[in-house]
Design a protein around this motif. Structure first.
Motif, short mmCIF file in Angstrom:
data_model
loop_
_atom_site.label_atom_id
_atom_site.label_comp_id
_atom_site.label_asym_id
_atom_site.label_seq_id
_atom_site.Cartn_x
_atom_site.Cartn_y
_atom_site.Cartn_z
N ALA A 1 -7.61 89.60 -24.73
CA ALA A 1 -7.31 88.52 -23.78
C ALA A 1 -8.39 88.40 -22.71
N THR A 2 -8.83 87.22 -22.46
CA THR A 2 -9.83 86.81 -21.46
C THR A 2 -11.25 87.25 -21.78
N MET A 3 -11.42 88.01 -22.87
CA MET A 3 -12.79 88.40 -23.25
C MET A 3 -13.43 87.21 -24.00
N ALA A 4 -14.75 87.26 -24.18
CA ALA A 4 -15.43 86.15 -24.84
C ALA A 4 -14.91 85.97 -26.27
N ASN A 5 -14.52 87.06 -26.92
CA ASN A 5 -14.04 86.97 -28.30
C ASN A 5 -12.51 87.03 -28.39
N GLN A 6 -11.84 86.51 -27.35
CA GLN A 6 -10.36 86.45 -27.34
C GLN A 6 -9.83 85.68 -28.56
N LYS A 7 -8.68 86.13 -29.08
CA LYS A 7 -8.06 85.43 -30.21
C LYS A 7 -6.55 85.37 -29.98
N VAL A 8 -6.00 84.17 -29.99
CA VAL A 8 -4.54 84.02 -29.95
C VAL A 8 -4.12 83.64 -31.36
N VAL A 9 -3.25 84.45 -31.95
CA VAL A 9 -2.83 84.23 -33.35
C VAL A 9 -1.30 84.19 -33.39
N PRO A 10 -0.72 83.20 -34.13
CA PRO A 10 0.74 83.26 -34.28
C PRO A 10 1.13 84.60 -34.89
N LEU A 11 2.19 85.18 -34.38
CA LEU A 11 2.56 86.55 -34.76
C LEU A 11 2.63 86.73 -36.29
N ALA A 12 3.23 85.75 -36.96
CA ALA A 12 3.42 85.86 -38.41
C ALA A 12 2.10 85.83 -39.18
N GLN A 13 1.04 85.37 -38.49
CA GLN A 13 -0.25 85.27 -39.20
C GLN A 13 -1.20 86.42 -38.88
#
Ligand SMILES: C[S@@+](CC[C@H](N)C(=O)[O-])C[C@H]1O[C@@H](n2cnc3c(N)ncnc32)[C@H](O)[C@@H]1O
Length: 243
Positions: free
Chosen positions: A210-222
């Motif tokens: 979170a907040t890093m340049a390579n942040q990733k938000v992924v739906p939990l199921a995926q």
């Protein structure tokens, strides 16, 4: 007689360099010695956050973890190996303090929120002047980037370690109004299974770095359970209050 140096534990935030506080930045710039915990062969997240502010005259003190996994082949026990390491890291820091040099130990997020700095603090604070500067912790950085208000009105928040055994995690999550689960990585499949069993998987949100340049938000199921990184967390936000 040489005046002893002071030990500073500086929270540097969860990744975005703009989340460094003005106070941490000032104390970082003033410190003749900058200590940081880091895995072998890595630069370290905390170091990456503050690197741009370092001056050539500042002495770097990398404190290199001997191990990064809690599972060691016998006869090695993780607790002993890591405790010996913190002892020797404290000695290294103390050498500078005894010579009158202030040491600023940087810490990703907040130093007193699962931060390695606290193991130095526990060993040195009774003998040296210390000051701790709080940082934006990953839990709050994560909630922000997920757009997930954590707790409404009188709700209580549980902060849980993904390392907890299945049943314990389930019991605590079942009781929580809202929760944050830290330390995912290889614990992810267990945590996900518990959330599914409690019917919380639809409410839970997941973020990597979170907040890093390579942040990733992924739906939990995926989320690929095999590749969930250590720097990830799950937020189960409190039920929205229609205020
Ligand atoms: C040793 S703790 C360090 C916590 C840190 N001191 C803080 O204040 O957030 C490491 C755990 O924090 C979480 N973490 C730290 N930084 C993160 C980030 N930027 N995004 C998501 N999780 C993070 C992960 O759950 C990781 O397993």
């Amino acid at each position: 007689m040489t005046l002893r140096g002071r030990l500073f534990g500086l929270g540097v935030g969860p990744g975005d360099p703009e989340l460094l506080t003005l106070k941490a930045l000032r104390l970082l710039r003033e410190a003749p010695v900058v200590g940081y915990f880091v895995a072998k062969g890595k630069k370290g997240n905390a170091f990456g956050i503050i690197e741009q502010h370092l001056q050539p005259a500042q002495q770097l003190l990398p404190l290199v973890y001997p191990v990064t996994t809690e599972v060691l082949p016998p006869p090695l026990a993780y607790e002993q190996v890591i405790s010996d390491f913190y002892d020797s890291a404290a000695l290294e820091v103390a050498t500078h303090l005894d010579a009158g040099r202030d040491v600023a130990v940087i810490c990703e997020g907040d130093p007193f929120f699962y931060g390695s700095y606290m193991y130095l603090h526990d060993r040195l604070a009774s003998r040296y002047g210390t000051e701790v500067v709080p940082g934006v912790c990953s839990m709050l950085g994560g909630a922000s980037v997920l757009g997930a208000p954590l707790v409404y009105r009188n709700q209580s928040l549980a902060v849980l370690s993904g390392v907890l055994p299945h049943d314990e995690l389930k019991r605590r999550l079942a009781d929580a109004d809202a929760a944050v689960v830290m330390k995912l990585g290889r614990n992810f499949p267990k945590v996900y299974a518990v959330l599914q069993q409690l019917g919380l998987d639809g409410r839970a949100l997941y973020v990597e770095r979170a907040t890093m340049a390579n942040q990733k938000v992924v739906p939990l199921a995926q989320v690929d359970p095999q590749s969930s990184p250590y720097f990830s967390l799950i937020v189960v936000p409190g039920q929205r209050w229609q205020g």
